[in-house]
Design an enzyme around this catalytic site. Structure first.
Site, mmCIF file in Angstrom:
data_model
loop_
_atom_site.group_PDB
_atom_site.id
_atom_site.type_symbol
_atom_site.label_atom_id
_atom_site.label_comp_id
_atom_site.label_asym_id
_atom_site.label_seq_id
_atom_site.Cartn_x
_atom_site.Cartn_y
_atom_site.Cartn_z
ATOM 1 N N GLY A 264 2.003 2.331 -1.924
ATOM 2 C CA GLY A 264 1.091 1.213 -2.178
ATOM 3 C C GLY A 264 0.886 0.954 -3.662
ATOM 4 O O GLY A 264 0.998 -0.181 -4.139
ATOM 5 N N LYS A 501 -12.625 7.872 5.017
ATOM 6 C CA LYS A 501 -12.352 6.764 5.951
ATOM 7 C C LYS A 501 -12.763 7.162 7.367
ATOM 8 O O LYS A 501 -13.373 6.384 8.099
ATOM 9 C CB LYS A 501 -10.849 6.433 5.973
ATOM 10 C CG LYS A 501 -10.322 5.736 4.750
ATOM 11 C CD LYS A 501 -8.859 5.341 4.983
ATOM 12 C CE LYS A 501 -8.186 4.941 3.697
ATOM 13 N NZ LYS A 501 -6.769 4.636 3.840
HETATM 14 O O1 F6P Z 1 -6.911 4.275 0.820
HETATM 15 C C1 F6P Z 1 -5.883 4.363 -0.080
HETATM 16 C C2 F6P Z 1 -4.742 3.453 0.264
HETATM 17 O O2 F6P Z 1 -4.002 3.995 1.293
HETATM 18 C C3 F6P Z 1 -3.901 3.189 -0.958
HETATM 19 O O3 F6P Z 1 -2.979 4.182 -1.198
HETATM 20 C C4 F6P Z 1 -3.331 1.859 -0.647
HETATM 21 O O4 F6P Z 1 -2.822 1.237 -1.798
HETATM 22 C C5 F6P Z 1 -4.538 1.171 -0.072
HETATM 23 O O5 F6P Z 1 -5.184 2.169 0.675
HETATM 24 C C6 F6P Z 1 -4.263 -0.030 0.766
HETATM 25 O O6 F6P Z 1 -3.463 0.261 1.865
HETATM 26 P P1 F6P Z 1 -2.742 -0.884 2.692
HETATM 27 O O7 F6P Z 1 -1.798 -1.578 1.780
HETATM 28 O O8 F6P Z 1 -2.034 -0.182 3.812
HETATM 29 O O9 F6P Z 1 -3.793 -1.814 3.200
#
Ligand code: F6P
Length: 541
Positions: A264, A501
């Site tokens: 991400g 989370k």
């Molecule tokens: O919570 C952290 C995370 O997993 C990051 O690593 C990532 O960039 C963000 O959440 C958003 O995730 P997604 O692109 O799956 O919505």
């Protein structure tokens, strides 16, 4: 860390503990040249560091002994170096500009798919920019709202601001990330649904914040345009998860794909950059990719001692592990880079904020530092006092450009004079003798004395362009990678974000249920907070 190589570094740090940056300059008229590297449009001057030439050699030896070269080769070749998620780490493939390049994951060359998605993004961006893509009522798109969070927000938000000079001004880009409805509501307040395109950006397409915002945005749009059919003209998605995209109700014809081997926080050069591409156009986006690639090539090929990301990584380790620095500041002297420190926070702290090594043992050295910063000169009038005269050591990266996109009067000379002056003041300070010579009253001398010997790096490029921005991001990506290798930690997972989370999922129903949660449902403090919240909202407690 490699014990033998690190203990030589430590010994040299001890041996030179009392030698100051000023001493190094006094004894070496060629120091500034010796400790300057050029790559991909950037100059790095790292001469203002607590660094003897011998210590530098030992640090370079630490990188070599830690297998930085070998680990980098594994990453570039598509090996599954993200072991805890069993994934390759191939953000470098996204910007591989070598004609005919092939990069294999599980026996499949991923480059044709990378190129195909880029082409689709370009066609879509061109259509939106030219007005060929119309909203449901036939109006042109004037507003693009990227809904995402973390890596699906910070990269495009930072880069869209950074490259505003190259943007199509008739299309405005907005970034909504926070699940706090205020973010969405305040963004939509001045927008017209008929002229607004939403890009729902989420690697997983399951992230609570993004999905909540996306659903509310959908309601706003449907209410505003009076038809569910409007969604397909006003929503696009960027994701690895086609099934979730279509179950959300976005036509997969409007979906831009990327892959699990793109982390991400490393995803800006993937389809996650769609909002940026709409803003600056496909040609500029490709220029940015080229800038990334130039730094990738430099990182792959330059000798360790002349390798910009490696050198930045080693200097970070020198201060974190050798001098006990807890944080470092990134100080861009360019208003366009206002969001760069925030972007780097995720890149660095989510990558290297790890306390367990690759063998699953508690690490014995400190790892990822705290990263923070603000654009210069604002920071000078806020927190620089502490950097100059406080008790903590805060190494800083100063970032600047020789030319401004807004050449108004002498603003730019003043901006850069401040940049250069700050690094000099931090390095060389001002002695008590100098204060006295200037006639400072004796009782004020302690307060007006600057110890100096505060380390800085200066990164300078001619101009902030898509290419220099791409190279700058790649520089920090690889710096962080090198540090992860030396600390023997995994830089590409982020298990530390999971627990909160899951607990939020447990707490959520207790905030609105008709019946209060049983006492002891959570820990004592959380029970009390939930009770107070329910009480304030008139719910049964
Ligand atoms: O919570 C952290 C995370 O997993 C990051 O690593 C990532 O960039 C963000 O959440 C958003 O995730 P997604 O692109 O799956 O919505």
């Amino acid at each position: 860390m490699n014990e033998k190589a690190w203990s030589s570094v430590k010994e040299e740090i001890e041996a030179t503990r009392d030698t100051t940056i000023a001493d190094y300059f006094a004894s070496d008229p060629k120091r500034a040249d010796r400790f300057t590297i050029e790559a991909a449009g950037w100059t790095l001057d790292f001469s203002k560091n607590r660094l003897s030439p011998r210590l530098f050699d030992m640090l370079v030896n630490l990188a070599a002994a830690s297998g930085v070269r070998e680990e980098a080769a594994k990453m570039f070749s598509g090996e599954k170096i993200n072991r805890t998620e069993n994934r390759a780490v191939l953000h470098t493939a996204l910007r591989n500009c070598k004609p005919g390049a092939q990069v294999f994951v599980d026996g499949e060359d991923v480059m044709p798919r990378v190129r195909a998605v880029l082409d689709r993004m370009a066609a879509f961006s061109d259509a939106v920019r030219s007005g060929k893509w119309r909203g449901f009522t036939g109006k042109r798109i004037r507003n693009v709202v990227n809904i995402g969070i973390g890596g699906s927000d910070l990269g495009p938000a930072m880069a869209t601001a950074a490259l505003a000079h190259f943007s199509k001004r008739s299309i405005r880009c907005f970034f909504v990330s926070n699940v706090d409805a205020t973010h969405l509501a305040e963004t939509l307040r001045s927008l017209k649904p008929a002229e607004t395109l939403f890009i729902v950006a989420s690697k997983t397409f399951t992230t609570l914040e993004t999905m909540t915002n996306a659903r509310s945005a959908r309601e706003w749009l449907v209410k505003g345009l009076g038809s569910e059919e409007a969604v397909s003209r006003h929503f696009a998605a960027v994701s690895t998860n086609a099934a979730e995209v279509s179950s959300f109700g976005i036509d997969t014809a409007n979906m831009f794909e990327f892959w699990d081997w793109v982390g991400g926080r490393y995803s800006l050069p993937s389809a996650i950059g769609l909002s940026l591409m709409i803003s600056i156009g496909p040609a500029n986006f490709r220029r940015m990719l080229r800038g990334y690639w130039r730094m990738d090539e430099h990182f792959r090929k330059a000798p360790l001692a002349r390798n910009m990301p490696v050198v930045l990584a080693l200097l970070g380790i020198l201060y974190s592990n050798g001098w006990g620095a807890e944080s470092y500041a990134v100080l861009p002297y360019d208003q366009y880079l206002a969001r760069f420190p925030a972007y780097l926070q995720q890149l660095d702290m989510e990558s290297n904020g790890k306390g367990v090594d690759r063998e699953g043992r508690k690490t014995t050295c400190s790892t990822g530092p705290i990263e923070w910063g603000e654009p210069g000169t604002n920071g000078q009038h806020a927190f620089y006092q502490l950097i100059h005269q406080g008790t903590r050591l805060i190494p800083c990266d100063f970032i600047g450009f020789c030319r401004s996109h807004n050449p108004v009067g002498d603003h730019h000379d003043k901006l850069c004079a401040n940049l250069f002056a700050q690094t000099a003041a931090l390095a060389f300070g001002k002695s008590a003798a100098q204060c006295r010579a200037e006639g400072v009253p004796e009782e004020l001398v302690p307060f007006k004395t600057f110890e100096g010997n505060r380390p800085t790096n200066t990164l300078l490029a001619e101009e902030l362009t898509p290419a220099t921005l791409g190279a700058l991001i790649a520089l920090y990506e690889h710096k962080i990678f090198v540090q992860g290798v030396i600390w023997n930690i995994y830089s590409f997972d982020q298990w530390g974000v999971q627990l909160g989370k899951v607990l939020a999922g447990d707490v959520l129903p207790a905030l609105s249920s008709a019946e209060p949660p049983a006492p002891g449902r959570f820990d004592q403090s959380t029970d009390a907070l939930v009770r107070r919240y329910r009480e304030a909202r008139g719910l049964k407690v």
